[in-house]
Design a protein around this motif. Structure first.
Motif, mmCIF file in Angstrom:
data_model
loop_
_atom_site.group_PDB
_atom_site.id
_atom_site.type_symbol
_atom_site.label_atom_id
_atom_site.label_comp_id
_atom_site.label_asym_id
_atom_site.label_seq_id
_atom_site.Cartn_x
_atom_site.Cartn_y
_atom_site.Cartn_z
ATOM 1 N N GLU A 44 0.844 -1.179 0.000
ATOM 2 C CA GLU A 44 0.000 0.000 0.000
ATOM 3 C C GLU A 44 0.886 1.238 0.000
ATOM 4 O O GLU A 44 1.924 1.271 0.660
ATOM 5 N N PRO A 45 0.460 2.250 -0.724
ATOM 6 C CA PRO A 45 1.251 3.477 -0.697
ATOM 7 C C PRO A 45 1.165 4.129 0.679
ATOM 8 O O PRO A 45 0.204 3.914 1.416
ATOM 9 N N GLU A 46 2.166 4.904 1.002
ATOM 10 C CA GLU A 46 2.161 5.590 2.278
ATOM 11 C C GLU A 46 0.981 6.560 2.314
ATOM 12 O O GLU A 46 0.662 7.194 1.310
ATOM 13 N N PRO A 47 0.342 6.668 3.462
ATOM 14 C CA PRO A 47 -0.787 7.594 3.539
ATOM 15 C C PRO A 47 -0.311 9.033 3.352
ATOM 16 O O PRO A 47 0.817 9.386 3.722
ATOM 17 N N GLU A 48 -1.174 9.842 2.775
ATOM 18 C CA GLU A 48 -0.819 11.238 2.582
ATOM 19 C C GLU A 48 -0.771 11.931 3.936
ATOM 20 O O GLU A 48 -1.518 11.582 4.844
ATOM 21 N N PRO A 49 0.122 12.902 4.069
ATOM 22 C CA PRO A 49 0.212 13.587 5.349
ATOM 23 C C PRO A 49 -1.087 14.332 5.671
ATOM 24 O O PRO A 49 -1.763 14.839 4.770
ATOM 25 N N SER A 50 -1.406 14.377 6.948
ATOM 26 C CA SER A 50 -2.618 15.070 7.360
ATOM 27 C C SER A 50 -2.429 16.575 7.203
ATOM 28 O O SER A 50 -1.327 17.058 6.952
ATOM 29 N N ARG A 51 -3.505 17.303 7.360
ATOM 30 C CA ARG A 51 -3.418 18.760 7.266
ATOM 31 C C ARG A 51 -2.469 19.304 8.323
ATOM 32 O O ARG A 51 -1.719 20.227 8.064
ATOM 33 N N ASP A 53 0.116 17.722 9.649
ATOM 34 C CA ASP A 53 1.493 17.413 9.243
ATOM 35 C C ASP A 53 1.974 18.388 8.169
ATOM 36 O O ASP A 53 3.114 18.856 8.205
ATOM 37 N N LYS A 54 1.099 18.684 7.205
ATOM 38 C CA LYS A 54 1.467 19.629 6.150
ATOM 39 C C LYS A 54 1.731 21.010 6.729
ATOM 40 O O LYS A 54 2.697 21.678 6.361
#
Length: 92
Positions: A44-51, A53-54
């Motif tokens: 599975e691809p790494e989850p996108e960073p949360s708001r 984290d961004k």
């Protein structure tokens, strides 16, 4: 003297970040090839960073940029003061 060490530490940290990014970028094709050969390409691809984290990453970038600009401004001001003082002593 400690100012020189602080500057060196800052630039060493920046160089390390850039070197790490370069190594990761260069090794991505190798990693993909190894995963393909081993049969683990379905991960599975790494989850996108949360708001959050961004936002934290953006704030860190802004902090680093502001720190660098502040260092440049202080160095420029010190140079101007030194030049000004040098002119005063030369006129006396």
């Amino acid at each position: 003297m400690s100012k020189h060490f602080e500057d060196a530490r800052y630039y060493l940290g920046r160089a390390t970040e850039h070197a790490k990014a370069g190594v990761v970028e260069e090794l991505e094709p190798v990693e993909a090839r190894v995963k393909e050969l081993v049969g683990r390409e379905d991960e599975e691809p790494e989850p996108e960073p949360s708001r959050l984290d961004k936002l934290q990453a953006d704030l860190k970038d802004l902090e680093e940029r502001a720190e660098g600009e502040a260092r440049e401004a202080v160095a420029s001001a010190r140079k101007r003061v030194a030049e000004y003082r040098g002119k005063d002593t030369a006129a006396e």
